[in-house]
Design a protein around this motif. Structure first.
Motif, PDB file in Angstrom:
ATOM      1  N   VAL A 125       0.807  -1.222   0.000  1.00 51.97           N
ATOM      2  CA  VAL A 125       0.000   0.000   0.000  1.00 51.97           C
ATOM      3  C   VAL A 125       0.840   1.272   0.000  1.00 51.97           C
ATOM      4  O   VAL A 125       0.348   2.345  -0.370  1.00 51.97           O
ATOM      5  CB  VAL A 125      -0.972   0.027   1.208  1.00 51.97           C
ATOM      6  CG1 VAL A 125      -1.878  -1.189   1.190  1.00 51.97           C
ATOM      7  CG2 VAL A 125      -0.225   0.134   2.531  1.00 51.97           C
ATOM      8  N   SER A 156       1.597   3.918  -3.272  1.00 46.92           N
ATOM      9  CA  SER A 156       0.756   5.066  -3.588  1.00 46.92           C
ATOM     10  C   SER A 156       1.030   6.222  -2.645  1.00 46.92           C
ATOM     11  O   SER A 156       0.950   7.399  -3.045  1.00 46.92           O
ATOM     12  CB  SER A 156      -0.725   4.668  -3.537  1.00 46.92           C
ATOM     13  OG  SER A 156      -1.083   4.225  -2.242  1.00 46.92           O
ATOM     14  N   SER A 212       4.076   7.953  -3.961  1.00 45.14           N
ATOM     15  CA  SER A 212       3.756   8.689  -5.179  1.00 45.14           C
ATOM     16  C   SER A 212       3.090  10.023  -4.861  1.00 45.14           C
ATOM     17  O   SER A 212       3.348  11.044  -5.521  1.00 45.14           O
ATOM     18  CB  SER A 212       2.835   7.862  -6.078  1.00 45.14           C
ATOM     19  OG  SER A 212       3.478   6.683  -6.506  1.00 45.14           O
ATOM     20  N   LYS A 213       2.253  10.030  -3.838  1.00 43.71           N
ATOM     21  CA  LYS A 213       1.545  11.253  -3.458  1.00 43.71           C
ATOM     22  C   LYS A 213       2.425  12.198  -2.637  1.00 43.71           C
ATOM     23  O   LYS A 213       2.101  13.378  -2.520  1.00 43.71           O
ATOM     24  CB  LYS A 213       0.299  10.893  -2.647  1.00 43.71           C
ATOM     25  CG  LYS A 213      -0.751  10.125  -3.421  1.00 43.71           C
ATOM     26  CD  LYS A 213      -1.886   9.686  -2.512  1.00 43.71           C
ATOM     27  CE  LYS A 213      -2.897   8.848  -3.260  1.00 43.71           C
ATOM     28  NZ  LYS A 213      -3.969   8.326  -2.355  1.00 43.71           N
ATOM     29  N   GLN A 242      -6.603   3.550   4.582  1.00 45.72           N
ATOM     30  CA  GLN A 242      -6.439   2.243   3.949  1.00 45.72           C
ATOM     31  C   GLN A 242      -7.251   1.163   4.659  1.00 45.72           C
ATOM     32  O   GLN A 242      -7.787   0.260   4.025  1.00 45.72           O
ATOM     33  CB  GLN A 242      -4.958   1.847   3.933  1.00 45.72           C
ATOM     34  CG  GLN A 242      -4.101   2.655   2.983  1.00 45.72           C
ATOM     35  CD  GLN A 242      -4.486   2.445   1.537  1.00 45.72           C
ATOM     36  OE1 GLN A 242      -4.627   1.326   1.072  1.00 45.72           O
ATOM     37  NE2 GLN A 242      -4.670   3.550   0.815  1.00 45.72           N
TER      38      GLN A 242
END
Length: 302
Positions: free
Chosen positions: A110, A113, A116-117, A297
């Motif tokens: 998880v 992501s 990436s953010k 999440q």
């Protein structure tokens, strides 16, 4: 070099167990590390470390000094982070500690992501045994709920609930006796967690997700055991037997069809995964962003 810098070197030695390891991290020679520790002990007039040819251990004074230093370093880092956070995007390095199965199978899938953010945040993973958590000197520890954690030093919060279930490969089930209830497990090859283990007892809560109708305990045995969860998962995928583990950590195997549920009405009691971080006057923005991401999440139903 002032005493605070020497104390940071001491903290690095303790957390990496040897002066050689600390030297590699700090990109200096072990002799420099040894000299700085000796200078610190001389300035304080007390021995902090016991040295042998193979390892170092903390004296009583060293243990007290280390734990106070962890707290002080956390406050110093908080001051830096609080100042840098003003008008800034989240940035910096986060260190996460957890048992290996949790790191590899729950967090890694998880966090791509998240990175990436948040391109200005770096993450370091530290594998840690459950009994050592929450781990000093890291930003965040994740583990099954710890009942006796130091609530004066750490903040703890539940992230999600989970339970163990039975899984096996389709090939194993096709070649084995049919199973209809928990007693049938006695005649099956069960993959056992632990060391020097040939038999154990599996405990179940029988029912659906909302109503536990009964409990059952079954003595099971098997020819294959391990204290390594990865080994048990691999053995189950290879058709070696039935494994009793959380669905949470075998999502990939389930999606590929490598493992399928066995007697799905049988589940363990409910466990909880928690996160822990050092109690601080100010939680750095980089950590707040990660905590919010993890909560999202595994957002639990209201």
């Amino acid at each position: 070099m002032d005493s605070f810098q020497r104390a940071l070197i001491f903290k690095t030695v303790v957390e990496n167990h040897t002066m050689a390891a600390a030297a590699r991290i700090m990109n200096v020679s072990p002799s420099v590390i040894s000299k700085r520790i000796a200078e610190l002990e001389s300035a304080m007039g007390v021995q902090l470390l016991r040295r042998t040819t193979r390892r170092i251990t903390l004296t009583e004074a060293g243990s007290n000094f280390y734990h106070r230093m962890v707290s002080l370093h956390g406050q110093w880092q908080t001051l830096l982070d609080e100042t840098q956070d003003l008008g800034q995007n989240p940035r910096g390095r986060l260190t996460l500690a957890a048992p290996s199965p949790l790191l590899n199978r729950v967090l890694l899938p998880v966090l791509g992501s998240f990175l990436s953010k948040n391109p200005d945040i770096d993450i370091e993973f530290k594998s840690a045994a459950y009994g050592t958590l929450p781990l000093a000197g890291v930003d965040l520890s994740l583990a099954r709920r710890i009942d006796d954690f130091d609530s004066m030093a750490y903040v703890g919060q539940r992230l999600c609930r989970y339970y163990n279930q039975l899984f096996a490969s389709s090939d194993y089930l096709a070649q084995s006796k049919p199973l209809s209830d928990s007693d049938d497990l006695r005649s099956h090859a069960c993959l056992l967690y632990g060391e020097n283990t040939k038999a154990t007892t599996w405990h179940f809560h029988c029912g659906d997700n909302t109503d536990v109708t009964s409990e059952a305990s079954v003595d099971v045995s098997g020819r294959l055991s391990s204290n390594n969860t990865e080994a048990l998962i691999a053995a189950a995928c290879q058709g070696q037997g039935i494994v009793y583990i959380p669905e949470l950590i075998i999502q990939d195997e389930i999606e590929r069809g490598d493992l399928v549920p066995v007697l799905p009405h049988l589940k363990s009691k409910t466990f909880e995964m928690w996160f822990y971080y050092q109690k601080l006057d100010f939680v750095p923005l980089k950590l707040r962003v990660l905590l919010d991401f993890l909560k999202q999440q595994w957002k639990e139903p209201a």
